[in-house]
Motif scaffolding. Structure first.
Motif, PDB file in Angstrom:
ATOM      1  N   LEU A 111       0.810  -1.217   0.000  1.00 19.13           N
ATOM      2  CA  LEU A 111       0.000   0.000   0.000  1.00 19.13           C
ATOM      3  C   LEU A 111       0.845   1.270   0.000  1.00 19.13           C
ATOM      4  O   LEU A 111       0.294   2.373   0.015  1.00 19.13           O
ATOM      5  CB  LEU A 111      -0.915   0.006   1.228  1.00 19.13           C
ATOM      6  N   ASN A 112       2.159   1.132  -0.038  1.00 15.61           N
ATOM      7  CA  ASN A 112       3.034   2.303   0.067  1.00 15.61           C
ATOM      8  C   ASN A 112       2.781   3.380  -0.990  1.00 15.61           C
ATOM      9  O   ASN A 112       2.852   4.571  -0.671  1.00 15.61           O
ATOM     10  CB  ASN A 112       4.502   1.867   0.031  1.00 15.61           C
ATOM     11  N   PRO A 113       2.484   3.025  -2.253  1.00 15.59           N
ATOM     12  CA  PRO A 113       2.203   4.095  -3.228  1.00 15.59           C
ATOM     13  C   PRO A 113       1.022   4.973  -2.802  1.00 15.59           C
ATOM     14  O   PRO A 113       1.051   6.190  -2.992  1.00 15.59           O
ATOM     15  CB  PRO A 113       1.891   3.326  -4.515  1.00 15.59           C
ATOM     16  N   MET A 114      -0.002   4.349  -2.233  1.00 16.63           N
ATOM     17  CA  MET A 114      -1.156   5.121  -1.768  1.00 16.63           C
ATOM     18  C   MET A 114      -0.768   6.031  -0.602  1.00 16.63           C
ATOM     19  O   MET A 114      -1.141   7.211  -0.571  1.00 16.63           O
ATOM     20  CB  MET A 114      -2.277   4.179  -1.326  1.00 16.63           C
ATOM     21  N   TRP A 115       0.013   5.494   0.348  1.00 19.24           N
ATOM     22  CA  TRP A 115       0.430   6.307   1.493  1.00 19.24           C
ATOM     23  C   TRP A 115       1.329   7.458   1.045  1.00 19.24           C
ATOM     24  O   TRP A 115       1.230   8.567   1.575  1.00 19.24           O
ATOM     25  CB  TRP A 115       1.176   5.447   2.520  1.00 19.24           C
ATOM     26  N   TYR A 116       2.184   7.199   0.067  1.00 17.91           N
ATOM     27  CA  TYR A 116       3.068   8.262  -0.419  1.00 17.91           C
ATOM     28  C   TYR A 116       2.247   9.389  -1.049  1.00 17.91           C
ATOM     29  O   TYR A 116       2.476  10.574  -0.757  1.00 17.91           O
ATOM     30  CB  TYR A 116       4.065   7.710  -1.441  1.00 17.91           C
ATOM     31  N   GLY A 117       1.308   9.032  -1.914  1.00 16.35           N
ATOM     32  CA  GLY A 117       0.505  10.051  -2.586  1.00 16.35           C
ATOM     33  C   GLY A 117      -0.305  10.885  -1.619  1.00 16.35           C
ATOM     34  O   GLY A 117      -0.344  12.123  -1.719  1.00 16.35           O
ATOM     35  N   LEU A 118      -0.933  10.219  -0.646  1.00 13.12           N
ATOM     36  CA  LEU A 118      -1.737  10.934   0.343  1.00 13.12           C
ATOM     37  C   LEU A 118      -0.867  11.859   1.195  1.00 13.12           C
ATOM     38  O   LEU A 118      -1.226  13.019   1.440  1.00 13.12           O
ATOM     39  CB  LEU A 118      -2.458   9.924   1.231  1.00 13.12           C
ATOM     40  N   SER A 119       0.282  11.366   1.607  1.00 12.00           N
ATOM     41  CA  SER A 119       1.169  12.161   2.452  1.00 12.00           C
ATOM     42  C   SER A 119       1.766  13.339   1.694  1.00 12.00           C
ATOM     43  O   SER A 119       1.960  14.421   2.261  1.00 12.00           O
ATOM     44  CB  SER A 119       2.295  11.275   3.011  1.00 12.00           C
ATOM     45  N   TYR A 120       2.065  13.139   0.413  1.00 11.05           N
ATOM     46  CA  TYR A 120       2.620  14.236  -0.393  1.00 11.05           C
ATOM     47  C   TYR A 120       1.618  15.385  -0.472  1.00 11.05           C
ATOM     48  O   TYR A 120       1.983  16.559  -0.315  1.00 11.05           O
ATOM     49  CB  TYR A 120       2.965  13.739  -1.793  1.00 11.05           C
ATOM     50  N   VAL A 121       0.355  15.043  -0.715  1.00 11.62           N
ATOM     51  CA  VAL A 121      -0.689  16.070  -0.809  1.00 11.62           C
ATOM     52  C   VAL A 121      -0.830  16.808   0.517  1.00 11.62           C
ATOM     53  O   VAL A 121      -0.952  18.042   0.550  1.00 11.62           O
ATOM     54  CB  VAL A 121      -2.029  15.431  -1.222  1.00 11.62           C
ATOM     55  N   MET A 122      -0.806  16.065   1.629  1.00 11.47           N
ATOM     56  CA  MET A 122      -0.919  16.693   2.947  1.00 11.47           C
ATOM     57  C   MET A 122       0.271  17.616   3.220  1.00 11.47           C
ATOM     58  O   MET A 122       0.109  18.713   3.755  1.00 11.47           O
ATOM     59  CB  MET A 122      -1.012  15.612   4.027  1.00 11.47           C
ATOM     60  N   GLY A 123       1.471  17.164   2.833  1.00  8.31           N
ATOM     61  CA  GLY A 123       2.658  17.989   3.030  1.00  8.31           C
ATOM     62  C   GLY A 123       2.614  19.254   2.203  1.00  8.31           C
ATOM     63  O   GLY A 123       2.950  20.342   2.694  1.00  8.31           O
ATOM     64  N   ALA A 124       2.194  19.130   0.948  1.00  9.16           N
ATOM     65  CA  ALA A 124       2.100  20.299   0.073  1.00  9.16           C
ATOM     66  C   ALA A 124       1.068  21.292   0.606  1.00  9.16           C
ATOM     67  O   ALA A 124       1.278  22.513   0.576  1.00  9.16           O
ATOM     68  CB  ALA A 124       1.736  19.869  -1.346  1.00  9.16           C
ATOM     69  N   ALA A 125      -0.052  20.769   1.111  1.00  7.85           N
ATOM     70  CA  ALA A 125      -1.092  21.639   1.667  1.00  7.85           C
ATOM     71  C   ALA A 125      -0.568  22.386   2.893  1.00  7.85           C
ATOM     72  O   ALA A 125      -0.871  23.570   3.094  1.00  7.85           O
ATOM     73  CB  ALA A 125      -2.321  20.815   2.034  1.00  7.85           C
TER      74      ALA A 125
END
Length: 211
Positions: A111-125
């Motif tokens: 599931l790491n690709p999903m966690w990476y994408g979600l975390s990237y968006v949160m970090g950018a926000a």
């Protein structure tokens, strides 16, 4: 100093994502703290430790994505540099967890690709919200990661010195990152944001242990 275009930064982000997600693509800059330690585990213990290390590996994937996302939207150059440096230091954790998973004959979470994408968006926000909130986001993230690591340290079998050494060094680094973010001007996040982060963290922990 070279000025990167939007295309350059997009390529950098893609490369950083691949390095965080592809097994073997990240190398540690520091010596593995477990290098001179021993581990003697039963099959059942090894399976449990592998689950814990898989969770910790996913946590480091999330940390990479958070820092990459924040660096991409940070407004002040010194804050952007701080985020990029923290991501480099977290690469050691990623490599150490991956090494331990290999030793336990296991693999990182699917599931790491999903966690990476979600975390990237949160970090950018968080970066868009402002540097003081971005730094506060780092501090809160590292606080929660440290709490997970301390819980996992309590769960480790007494004979598993290899995993223990890795998690102890990771926890020391996370607390340092937290203190650095607070010292640089990070503020406490609103309660709803902290609760949302906790909820996502719990979901990641429960799923990555098995998948």
């Amino acid at each position: 100093m070279r000025h990167y275009s939007s295309i350059d930064r997009l390529i950098q982000s893609f490369d950083q994502g691949l390095r965080s997600l592809v097994p073997g693509a990240t190398s540690a800059h520091r010596q593995n703290p477990a290098q001179d330690s021993q581990s003697d585990l039963s099959v059942k213990e090894a399976r449990h430790v592998a689950g814990l290390m898989r969770v910790n590996h996913s946590g480091e994937v999330c940390a990479q994505a958070l820092y990459h996302g924040q660096a991409s939207t940070a407004k002040l150059p010194n804050v952007r540099k701080e985020m990029e440096q923290a991501a480099v230091e977290e690469q050691d954790h990623l490599a150490w967890c991956e090494d331990r998973l290999k030793e336990l004959d296991s693999i990182p979470s699917l599931l790491n690709p999903m966690w990476y994408g979600l975390s990237y968006v949160m970090g950018a926000a968080a970066g868009i919200a402002g540097d003081k909130y971005s730094l506060g986001f780092v501090a809160e993230t590292e606080r929660q990661v440290s709490a997970h690591l301390e819980d996992h340290l309590r769960q480790l079998p007494q004979k598993d010195e290899r995993s223990r050494k890795i998690l102890e060094q990771m926890n020391e680094d996370e607390l340092h990152h937290r203190d650095t973010a607070i010292g640089a001007g990070g503020v406490d996040l609103p309660l709803p944001v902290r609760l949302t982060m906790t909820g996502i963290s719990k979901l990641m922990t429960k799923t990555s242990y098995y998948i």
